[in-house]
Write an enzyme that holds these catalytic residues in place. Structure first.
Site, PDB file in Angstrom:
ATOM      1  N   SER A 152      42.319  35.555  40.491  1.00 33.08           N
ATOM      2  CA  SER A 152      42.340  36.826  39.552  1.00 33.08           C
ATOM      3  C   SER A 152      43.738  37.002  40.198  1.00 33.08           C
ATOM      4  O   SER A 152      44.288  37.872  39.795  1.00 33.08           O
ATOM      5  CB  SER A 152      42.384  37.597  41.002  1.00 33.08           C
ATOM      6  OG  SER A 152      41.977  37.406  42.454  1.00 33.08           O
ATOM      7  N   HIS A 174      38.269  34.651  34.784  1.00 35.83           N
ATOM      8  CA  HIS A 174      38.548  35.734  35.518  1.00 35.83           C
ATOM      9  C   HIS A 174      37.179  36.545  35.238  1.00 35.83           C
ATOM     10  O   HIS A 174      37.504  37.943  34.630  1.00 35.83           O
ATOM     11  CB  HIS A 174      40.014  36.047  35.300  1.00 35.83           C
ATOM     12  CG  HIS A 174      39.604  37.450  36.312  1.00 35.83           C
ATOM     13  ND1 HIS A 174      40.786  38.633  36.514  1.00 35.83           N
ATOM     14  CD2 HIS A 174      39.323  37.277  37.805  1.00 35.83           C
ATOM     15  CE1 HIS A 174      40.472  39.445  37.762  1.00 35.83           C
ATOM     16  NE2 HIS A 174      39.970  38.581  38.337  1.00 35.83           N
ATOM     17  N   GLU A 186      38.426  37.699  31.562  1.00 32.70           N
ATOM     18  CA  GLU A 186      40.001  37.846  31.208  1.00 32.70           C
ATOM     19  C   GLU A 186      40.018  36.153  31.175  1.00 32.70           C
ATOM     20  O   GLU A 186      40.251  35.274  31.688  1.00 32.70           O
ATOM     21  CB  GLU A 186      40.973  37.687  32.333  1.00 32.70           C
ATOM     22  CG  GLU A 186      41.758  39.323  32.004  1.00 32.70           C
ATOM     23  CD  GLU A 186      42.625  39.908  33.394  1.00 32.70           C
ATOM     24  OE1 GLU A 186      43.789  40.106  33.061  1.00 32.70           O
ATOM     25  OE2 GLU A 186      42.030  39.302  34.179  1.00 32.70           O
ATOM     26  N   ASN A 224      43.861  42.947  37.240  1.00 33.84           N
ATOM     27  CA  ASN A 224      45.132  43.128  38.061  1.00 33.84           C
ATOM     28  C   ASN A 224      46.625  43.308  38.414  1.00 33.84           C
ATOM     29  O   ASN A 224      46.903  44.428  39.171  1.00 33.84           O
ATOM     30  CB  ASN A 224      44.874  42.172  39.183  1.00 33.84           C
ATOM     31  CG  ASN A 224      43.369  41.575  39.721  1.00 33.84           C
ATOM     32  OD1 ASN A 224      42.597  42.557  40.040  1.00 33.84           O
ATOM     33  ND2 ASN A 224      42.088  40.343  39.868  1.00 33.84           N
TER      34      ASN A 224
END
Length: 316
Positions: A152, A174, A186, A224
């Site tokens: 992440s 991800h 992702e 993130n």
């Protein structure tokens, strides 16, 4: 010797089942992109979720590897209960559930994964651990196998550099937590990642019924880079007395249409995970706006990690 694989602890079965209530089977949008067998490293919450969706939706055989037999047994026990509950609700048939179980082979033998066409590493955010795993994969996996990380926050370029001779086949898929519920994935490429590798990763996550978003290898990627600083700012608001935890979460849910308040979400993600990602953002960008909240560090130091420790911003 195979590298030791540390799994993140699963949340309690009842709590995860409540989270998964919104899960519905998504039809794959295309073929599996040539993937005939998936390998998953790590039998924690993320690894189990990826294995489950791959077996149920894309219907590919899965080899799930973990160094801990206890972690494997705990995860598969949870999966069996989840499948039986979903069958009782009519989400899919008993035969479908039986096939999911048959498609997932679990083992503590790391080299059992080497025959897979596509391998996804889903261990905690510890750079040396991940790099060690990718070094082993580069040496032992087939020369055409896609080597994917579920990181992440850690640089894909750095992880790929550890996969000597296979750097161009390293990519990030991800998945979001919980994997059966969240549709977005992702896809992140490092400097070394080949275009064909990205294309194969996109095709496979689509075959799992997911919606891919592609990003470059930048600290935090897309999700993130936006989400964790938002959580960190909420913690700072609590720390500095701007509002109490209930009001902070309430206004974001009821005033900004967020499905969860940021502090409750931090507890769900894990405060240690939030801190680790903030530290990556702060260290790699040297931008003070990414400095972790002092309260976040203190809570992690106290062992108050959220749901998994039964105490965070809220008690569980």
């Amino acid at each position: 010797m195979s590298p030791r694989i540390f799994t993140s602890s699963l949340l309690s079965v009842p709590r995860i089942q409540r989270v998964y209530r919104s899960f519905s089977v998504s039809a794959p949008t295309q073929s599996t992109g040539g993937v005939k067998q998936l390998g998953v490293i790590g039998a924690g919450q993320m690894g189990l979720g990826i294995s489950f969706v791959a077996a149920l939706v894309s219907k590919v055989p899965v080899v799930l590897v973990d160094s801990s037999e206890a972690s494997i047994n705990k995860s598969l026990g949870f999966l069996d209960k989840l499948l039986q509950k979903d069958v009782a609700k009519g989400k899919y048939s008993q035969e479908d559930a039986n096939q999911v179980i048959k498609r997932i082979e679990s083992t503590t033998k790391f080299d059992s994964i080497f025959a897979a066409d596509f391998i996804i590493e889903a261990v905690p955010e510890i750079t040396p651990l991940k790099c060690g795993i990718f070094g082993k994969l580069a040496a032992g996996a087939r020369s055409d196998t896609i080597l994917s990380t579920n990181t992440s926050s850690i640089s894909i370029t750095k992880i790929a550099a550890a996969a000597k001779g296979a750097e161009d086949r390293v990519v990030s898929t991800h998945f979001m937590n919980p994997v059966p519920v969240q549709k977005g994935v992702e896809i992140i490429s490092g400097l070394q990642t080949a275009g064909e590798t990205v294309d194969r990763a996109v095709a496979f996550v689509k075959a799992m019924g997911k919606i891919p978003s592609v990003s470059t290898d930048s600290p935090g990627f897309i999700a993130n880079r936006i989400l964790i600083p938002y959580i960190n700012e909420a913690i700072t608001c609590l720390e500095t007395g701007v509002g109490n935890k209930e009001d902070i979460d309430s206004i974001m849910k009821n005033g900004c249409a967020m499905p969860m308040g940021p502090l409750a979400l931090a507890d769900f993600i894990g405060l240690d995970t939030c801190l680790a990602i903030m530290n990556v953002l702060y260290t790699e960008t040297a931008d003070s706006k990414y400095r972790p909240a002092v309260l976040l560090q203190k809570m992690v130091d106290a062992g108050w990690l959220g749901m998994k420790s039964k105490k965070g911003f809220y008690d569980y």
